[in-house]
Design an enzyme around this catalytic site. Structure first.
Site, PDB file in Angstrom:
ATOM      1  CE  LYS A  44      -6.445 -14.650  28.094  1.00 52.41           C
ATOM      2  NZ  LYS A  44      -7.443 -13.684  28.203  1.00 52.41           N
ATOM      3  CE  LYS A  46      -7.931 -15.843  23.749  1.00 53.66           C
ATOM      4  NZ  LYS A  46      -9.341 -15.300  24.256  1.00 53.66           N
TER       5      LYS A  46
HETATM    6  N1  C2G Z   1     -17.466 -16.507  26.008  1.00 57.74           N
HETATM    7  C1  C2G Z   1     -18.728 -17.029  25.876  1.00 57.74           C
HETATM    8  N2  C2G Z   1     -19.275 -17.487  24.699  1.00 57.74           N
HETATM    9  C2  C2G Z   1     -18.483 -17.381  23.431  1.00 57.74           C
HETATM   10  C3  C2G Z   1     -17.216 -16.893  23.559  1.00 57.74           C
HETATM   11  C4  C2G Z   1     -16.717 -16.317  24.733  1.00 57.74           C
HETATM   12  O1  C2G Z   1     -19.600 -17.147  26.746  1.00 57.74           O
HETATM   13  N3  C2G Z   1     -18.993 -18.051  22.342  1.00 57.74           N
HETATM   14  C5  C2G Z   1     -17.249 -15.907  27.152  1.00 57.74           C
HETATM   15  C6  C2G Z   1     -15.764 -16.783  27.931  1.00 57.74           C
HETATM   16  O2  C2G Z   1     -16.005 -17.861  28.108  1.00 57.74           O
HETATM   17  C7  C2G Z   1     -15.270 -15.563  28.590  1.00 57.74           C
HETATM   18  C8  C2G Z   1     -15.540 -14.232  28.153  1.00 57.74           C
HETATM   19  O3  C2G Z   1     -16.728 -14.661  27.075  1.00 57.74           O
HETATM   20  O4  C2G Z   1     -15.869 -15.986  29.904  1.00 57.74           O
HETATM   21  C9  C2G Z   1     -14.411 -13.596  27.353  1.00 57.74           C
HETATM   22  O5  C2G Z   1     -13.880 -14.642  26.322  1.00 57.74           O
HETATM   23  P1  C2G Z   1     -12.357 -14.443  25.922  1.00 57.74           P
HETATM   24  O6  C2G Z   1     -12.050 -13.066  25.501  1.00 57.74           O
HETATM   25  O7  C2G Z   1     -12.182 -15.531  25.000  1.00 57.74           O
HETATM   26  O8  C2G Z   1     -11.787 -14.746  27.272  1.00 57.74           O
HETATM   27  P2  C2G Z   1     -10.439 -15.628  27.672  1.00 57.74           P
HETATM   28  O9  C2G Z   1      -9.316 -15.410  26.923  1.00 57.74           O
HETATM   29  O10 C2G Z   1     -10.922 -17.019  27.787  1.00 57.74           O
HETATM   30  O11 C2G Z   1      -9.940 -14.838  29.190  1.00 57.74           O
HETATM   31  O12 C2G Z   1      -8.075 -14.830  33.451  1.00 57.74           O
HETATM   32  C10 C2G Z   1      -8.900 -15.504  32.555  1.00 57.74           C
HETATM   33  C11 C2G Z   1      -8.811 -15.071  31.231  1.00 57.74           C
HETATM   34  O13 C2G Z   1      -8.596 -13.613  30.926  1.00 57.74           O
HETATM   35  C12 C2G Z   1     -10.254 -15.463  30.419  1.00 57.74           C
END
Ligand code: C2G
Length: 135
Positions: A44, A46
Site C-alpha cells: 500500500k 505505507k
Molecule cells: N478514516 C476516517 N477518517 C480519518 C482517517 C481515517 O474515516 N480522518 C478511515 C479511513 O477512511 C478508513 C479507516 O479509517 O476507512 C482506516 O484508515 P487507514 O488506516 O488509513 O486505512 P487505509 O490505509 O485507507 O486502508 O483495503 C483497504 C485498505 O486497507 C484501507
C-alpha cells in the site's frame, strides 16, 4: 445477526478511526476489522509506526470491534465476505467507488465521510514540525 466488515491499517489510532468504527458498527451487530499486515502495508506504500501485533491489540480493545483478522492482499475481500458471511462492507469515502464490485456478491457497500482534519500522516507531520521548532 448482521455482519459488517471494514479494512485498514489503523496506525497511530486516533478519533477519526474510532468515528469510522463506531459508525460501521451501526450497520450491524458484529464488526470485523481486516487489519493490514506490515507486509501488505508495503504494497500500500505505507510503513506504520506500530507493527501489526500492536495495532491488532489496539483495535481489538475498541468496544465496537468484535474480531480482527489480517488483511494480506487487495483481493481477499470477496473471499472474506463469503467466509465471514458479511452483509455490509464499510470504509471511508476516500475510497468512494473503489469497492463497488463487491455489490455483485449481494452485499451493501457503504462509504462513510472521513473525519476531517485528522490523519495518521498529519499526526506524524505535526510532531516532526514541533520537534523542528524546538531545535
Ligand atoms: N478514516 C476516517 N477518517 C480519518 C482517517 C481515517 O474515516 N480522518 C478511515 C479511513 O477512511 C478508513 C479507516 O479509517 O476507512 C482506516 O484508515 P487507514 O488506516 O488509513 O486505512 P487505509 O490505509 O485507507 O486502508 O483495503 C483497504 C485498505 O486497507 C484501507
Amino acid at each position: 445477526m448482521k455482519r459488517v466488515i471494514t479494512y485498514g491499517t489503523f496506525d497511530l489510532l486516533h478519533y477519526g478511526h474510532i468515528n469510522l468504527l463506531k459508525r460501521a458498527k451501526e450497520y450491524g451487530d458484529y464488526l470485523i476489522v481486516a487489519l493490514s499486515t506490515d507486509e501488505f502495508n508495503k504494497e500500500k506504500g505505507k510503513t506504520s509506526y506500530f507493527k501489526y501485533d500492536k495495532r491488532k491489540a489496539l483495535v481489538e480493545a475498541i468496544r465496537y470491534v468484535d474480531l480482527v483478522i489480517p488483511e494480506e492482499s487487495w483481493d481477499q475481500k470477496v473471499s472474506d465476505i463469503k467466509k465471514y458471511q458479511i452483509d455490509t462492507f464499510v470504509i471511508g469515502d476516500d475510497w468512494k467507488g473503489k469497492f463497488d464490485y463487491l455489490k455483485e456478491d449481494g452485499i451493501q457497500v457503504i462509504y462513510l465521510p472521513r473525519t476531517p482534519e485528522i490523519s495518521t500522516s498529519k499526526i506524524k507531520k505535526d510532531l516532526e514540525d514541533s520537534n523542528q521548532k524546538k531545535i
